[in-house]
Design an enzyme around this catalytic site. Structure first.
Site, PDB file in Angstrom:
ATOM      1  N   LEU A  63      39.272  42.624  85.031  1.00 54.38           N
ATOM      2  CA  LEU A  63      39.316  43.020  86.444  1.00 54.38           C
ATOM      3  C   LEU A  63      39.517  41.792  87.318  1.00 54.38           C
ATOM      4  O   LEU A  63      38.745  40.837  87.232  1.00 54.38           O
ATOM      5  CB  LEU A  63      38.021  43.738  86.825  1.00 54.38           C
ATOM      6  CG  LEU A  63      37.595  44.911  85.924  1.00 54.38           C
ATOM      7  CD1 LEU A  63      36.456  45.696  86.580  1.00 54.38           C
ATOM      8  CD2 LEU A  63      38.765  45.848  85.640  1.00 54.38           C
ATOM      9  N   GLY A 102      39.902  41.697  93.081  1.00 52.34           N
ATOM     10  CA  GLY A 102      39.102  41.336  94.250  1.00 52.34           C
ATOM     11  C   GLY A 102      39.720  40.215  95.078  1.00 52.34           C
ATOM     12  O   GLY A 102      40.449  39.374  94.549  1.00 52.34           O
ATOM     13  N   ARG A 111      34.694  35.085  99.845  1.00 59.04           N
ATOM     14  CA  ARG A 111      33.721  33.994  99.972  1.00 59.04           C
ATOM     15  C   ARG A 111      34.284  32.651  99.508  1.00 59.04           C
ATOM     16  O   ARG A 111      33.651  31.611  99.710  1.00 59.04           O
ATOM     17  CB  ARG A 111      32.439  34.348  99.217  1.00 59.04           C
ATOM     18  CG  ARG A 111      31.665  35.474  99.903  1.00 59.04           C
ATOM     19  CD  ARG A 111      30.524  35.986  99.061  1.00 59.04           C
ATOM     20  NE  ARG A 111      29.551  34.953  98.799  1.00 59.04           N
ATOM     21  CZ  ARG A 111      28.712  34.951  97.758  1.00 59.04           C
ATOM     22  NH1 ARG A 111      28.750  35.950  96.895  1.00 59.04           N
ATOM     23  NH2 ARG A 111      27.855  33.972  97.591  1.00 59.04           N
ATOM     24  N   ASP A 130      36.928  36.342  87.268  1.00 59.81           N
ATOM     25  CA  ASP A 130      36.146  35.274  87.884  1.00 59.81           C
ATOM     26  C   ASP A 130      34.916  34.916  87.042  1.00 59.81           C
ATOM     27  O   ASP A 130      33.964  34.336  87.545  1.00 59.81           O
ATOM     28  CB  ASP A 130      35.723  35.664  89.303  1.00 59.81           C
ATOM     29  CG  ASP A 130      34.853  36.906  89.343  1.00 59.81           C
ATOM     30  OD1 ASP A 130      34.557  37.484  88.278  1.00 59.81           O
ATOM     31  OD2 ASP A 130      34.471  37.306  90.460  1.00 59.81           O
ATOM     32  N   GLU A 166      20.524  48.289  90.396  1.00 63.49           N
ATOM     33  CA  GLU A 166      21.182  47.421  91.376  1.00 63.49           C
ATOM     34  C   GLU A 166      20.106  46.712  92.197  1.00 63.49           C
ATOM     35  O   GLU A 166      19.063  47.293  92.496  1.00 63.49           O
ATOM     36  CB  GLU A 166      22.072  48.234  92.316  1.00 63.49           C
ATOM     37  CG  GLU A 166      23.285  48.854  91.645  1.00 63.49           C
ATOM     38  CD  GLU A 166      24.228  47.822  91.041  1.00 63.49           C
ATOM     39  OE1 GLU A 166      24.448  46.762  91.658  1.00 63.49           O
ATOM     40  OE2 GLU A 166      24.737  48.076  89.931  1.00 63.49           O
TER      41      GLU A 166
END
Lengths: 459, 459, 459
Positions: free
Chosen positions: C12, C15, C19, C115, C168
């Protein structure tokens, strides 16, 4: 316009700093290319910029410290200098500062130290706000919890956490020595409290000094409460040796590197990049390991700074590429998309957009036009042993490798200078200039020389 | 003159060090530009200098280690070499050393290791003093508490803290493995104790080796007590891999940096300055980040050493300024107030007071007189492919930029050499010498070339 | 040939990474000169090389990320790109990847992140093996225990240590927040489990996203067990800011430095040596502090690399010596026993055995024959402002200092070029070529100039 009661900052900097083992006054030792005292003055200036109150700053020096006074007045012209004729302790130093001062109702005094360079304006705001918002509070002590509490005075609190007193390390019991909350030295006072307690502080029998920390025990007699706040030890630990100076430098650099990263600068190894106190780095800048910034550098967006570069007094415009092994000295402007390569020194020179000096060159006191190309090994001979002279290279000019440009001299737009030329007169627009000795060739002579030299060497 | 009974140091260095993954013997790997063995010999020499006893030093090597023997005898000419013919353990190695040794009453033997380079002379003093001052003590073991106790032997003590025995890791129970006090290997003996126990040490059934640590259990049978002292693990942890070599280097550098700071050297980033074992830094020296010292450098007071400099075999006189990006090679003396700037290499050359070479130059096999100025890009052509020759530049001479001085050649006092000159013959005092080709200018020709080349490029 | 059921990797990377404060997509930020995404693709490739199963890799990108797709397809040509049209969470991203995928019995799907660059192929093997060896297991979550658990999801286990669910952070109770075992995001699924639970994942009311972690609570309804394994946090912590990018770079470098040391490379200060992802260092190489490697470097045995060197795209043959202050650029081969010294730049050039360029030179687009010597200050003028040309220096040739070689040009075997010559035509074998202007000397003229200039300066 600032209206509320004034805040008086008093910076104590009369100490010799003998543990620095230096001929220079302690507060003139630098962090990030700025004397420690400059950092404290910068915090004062920053408080002044943010505050609605008037701030006035007094610096206490020993009489011999003329150079320190000069630096301070140059850095913060509004600073007032007070001289402490004898070194009789912190209370005596504050008295020296107060001599010509008058106070209005509700004013505050904050005592700072020239060797506590990392103090933040926010801490100064905090202590003055505490005094202003609490009618009874007469003194606020700035405490810290350093990793190694050394011989710092300890802040004694009661079970409810209320601050009671400061105990000097040498008078502390073992139980008191085990307290980790320490005195940073920084204190803030209501002016009327300070005026009352200061004359009551007694001489220490041991060394004849007067300690400002004694104010804590005296304040309650005048119906003032005392408080303590805690700030990170990194901010307020003092510098007494060069080991501590190096530690303070490291803490300062760590803070600056984090800020730069968060603002969008990539650093492969942030711990190898050294900022000056005034370095400005815009977004999406890429910095390879081992880059050193001296004062007055502005690096704009999308600049790439390669490893082993030493930059001071320079503006790097957007998309410029500099290094590796570049040295930029004061007065340098590197234009957009311009390139400075390896083993190139630039001083007092402007490179326009897209200009290049990629290899082994000295470019001083020059202007280099857009898209001009300075060949490898080019030297600007700007100094005749007496004076410096200017070189002008216009847009699109091509300076062949290993050329010498003996200033004052100019090369016109799109002109070409042949490799190895020594240029003492101007070259016109579009002209080609070559200064080159005729070549002589001696067939077979190298072989003869080899044979001869080989024999000589053996002999 | 030393009078008390002799101390015999035995340095064990016969091991191969296979975990170094190297063709070179382990003890020849360097720390601070000196082989590890040299550091141990230096501690021996330092003990000898401080001690009132005579010190004699024996080095135990494997027979093939001729180069190690050569290095040791060169470094400490008094060293005696003993060869251990087979690798049969530490006790066997000590026996090899003892073969031709005789002992007088009250003498001591200290066993050291060539791969424990950071041992301090003070530790050697301490263990020998312990033996001399305690009539009953026969053996002193040097213990440590390393961060990671790995497979070190553990020092077992009784509840009163009295040292009982060394237990090898592989024979240790889980309880014993949890002991953090470890054997460094360094041991000191009364000579008569060693002579008695050594022959009694038995062969290990596992590998046929003889372990010196077995002496601890044997000594009490001969009415000798055994003791253990503790020293910081950083001092006595051995080096077995290049990871550990790098760690030892770091510990050594950290020690040296602290010393330099405390003696009055400013370092912005001490962790980026690398000292050699013999670097001398006087007071009030300023060192920017990233300076590397090779052997034999002396930096005198008030010198400034800028970032990215590589210095070896050089003396920097007071107030000299060197760097950034300077390389000084052996035989260099930089005089008072002299300046060596960026991308300048100096080799086997003396710069007199106030002389300068500020930019992109190679200065080799030369003497440069007071206040002489070497222009940017100057090259001393000292090598003709066979031999090196000398260049002499006298006081006040001015060498124009990009000049070549083809040695042997001299430039007289206050003479000037024009920029870009190639000098093959001497220049007299006060003379001006220029070798420069006449310039030819072709108006508009650059434009024609641009047009032509642009077409070619497209084609 | 791989036979067992296929493993599908889904990476994935859609994104934005706001930031990072960057114009570039987050996964294109580099570690060790390779985009983060490249490191993940490398782990995929490495799994493929080691595995007996077929591996197929799908990369999920946002539609605008054409450059990322291009990089990925170039780096791993077999990669399949899926575009996630809207940013609706991890489950939605996985759905995008699954759109055109079909599964055979027993296949597995591993979800990775662009990432999370330091993921190791061994971890991928481990999770797929777990799924294959446990018939009931439907999902394996990769957990970690980071130093700072921040706002990571927590992995809740029962008293027997059995993994129950992911909570979460924002929904966690204080007790749950105190759990140190965190979700790295990396998850592996049996393909049929994933196909069943994925459509059941519900939209989050808060932000309209679909979370893949919800699969954990859904799987048991379909009779699948869930498991968690733990890997070191250094391997799987994600990169969201440039601070975290710098931390990941540091972890990667630390890993590489340890490997190099253990394989027999000596580094005085390993923490100052920066490797690229593909740097190869053979045994008994010596590296001084501060060496930077760009991509595609191979350093062979017994090479010495001195301080402050910047090396990319270069092969260094055995016993070569490079630096200090050397810059090697792509296309460079330094032959056996060849030497590149200080302030020398080499580009697209081969140095044959024993050839030397020791000082202040630019050597570009050249071949340098065995034992040829390039004098100090030599420049290859390879660029005429339009095109690059080649220089050929044959075996044993001697190029005098400060020469310019204007390419295309060649110097024959054993020929000599006199110092300071500008060479525009070829030099034959054994010939001596000199291009040198005649020297003019003006006795006493320097003195007159000194007198005049001194007066001017005063005036």
């Amino acid at each position: 316009m600032p209206q509320k009661p004034k805040t008086h900052l008093i910076i104590l900097a009369a100490g010799n700093g003998t543990r620095m083992a230096s001929e220079h006054p302690k507060v003139m030792h630098k962090i990030a290319s700025l004397p420690m005292l400059g950092h404290v003055l910068k915090a004062a200036q920053s408080l002044s910029d943010q505050s609605t109150s008037l701030i006035d700053t007094t610096l206490v020096l020993a009489p011999a410290m003329k150079k320190v006074a000069e630096f301070a007045q140059n850095y913060l012209p509004s600073v007032r200098i007070a001289y402490q004729t004898k070194q009789l302790g912190t209370a005596h130093a504050v008295s020296s500062a107060l001599q010509d001062m008058t106070f209005d109702d509700g004013e505050t005094v904050v005592v700072l130290f020239g060797d506590t360079p990392l103090i933040q304006a926010t801490t100064l705001s905090k202590v003055t706000a505490l005094l202003k918002n609490n009618a009874k509070t007469g003194v606020v002590v700035v405490g810290m919890t350093p990793q190694d509490p050394k011989a710092y005075g300890r802040l004694v609190c009661d079970n409810a956490g209320r601050f009671l007193k400061i105990i000097e390390f040498k008078h502390a019991s073992d139980a008191e020595k085990s307290i980790s909350f320490c005195n940073s030295g920084v204190m803030a006072f209501k002016a009327d409290c300070l005026q009352k307690v200061l004359p009551k502080i007694k001489e220490q029998s041991l060394n004849g000094e007067y300690y400002l920390t004694d104010a804590i025990e005296l304040a309650p007699s005048y119906h003032f409460e005392v408080h303590a706040i805690e700030v990170p030890a990194e901010e307020v630990e003092g510098v007494n040796t060069r080991v501590e100076l190096a530690q303070a430098e490291k803490r300062y650099q760590t803070r600056r590197r984090q800020e730069a990263l968060m603002l969008g600068c990539t650093m492969i190894a942030p711990e190898t990049v050294y900022f000056a106190h005034d370095t400005v780095i815009d977004s999406d800048v890429m910095i390879e390991p081992n880059v050193f910034f001296g004062p007055q550098v502005h690096v704009k967006s999308h600049v790439t700074l390669k490893a082993f570069s030493h930059i001071e007094g320079a503006v790097l415009e957007e998309n410029a590429t500099v290094g590796p092994f570049a040295r930029l000295r004061p007065g340098t402007i590197i234009g957009e998309n311009a390139r400075i390569g390896n083993f190139v020194e630039v001083k007092n020179t402007t490179f326009a957009e897209g200009a290049k000096a990629n290899h082994l060159s000295y470019v001083g006191d020059a202007t280099v036009g857009a898209k001009a190309n300075i060949g490898a090994g080019t030297i600007m001979c700007n100094y005749d042993g007496y004076q410096k002279h200017k070189t002008t290279i216009e847009e699109g000019a091509f300076i062949g490798s290993n050329s010498c440009l003996v200033a004052p001299v100019s090369v016109g737009k799109n002109a070409i200078v042949g490799a190895g030329s020594i240029l003492t007169k101007n070259v016109a627009k579009d002209a080609l200039a070559v200064a080159r000795a005729p070549r002589k060739t001696f067939e077979g002579k190298a072989k003869k020389m080899h044979d001869l030299k080989s024999k000589e060497k053996v002999a």
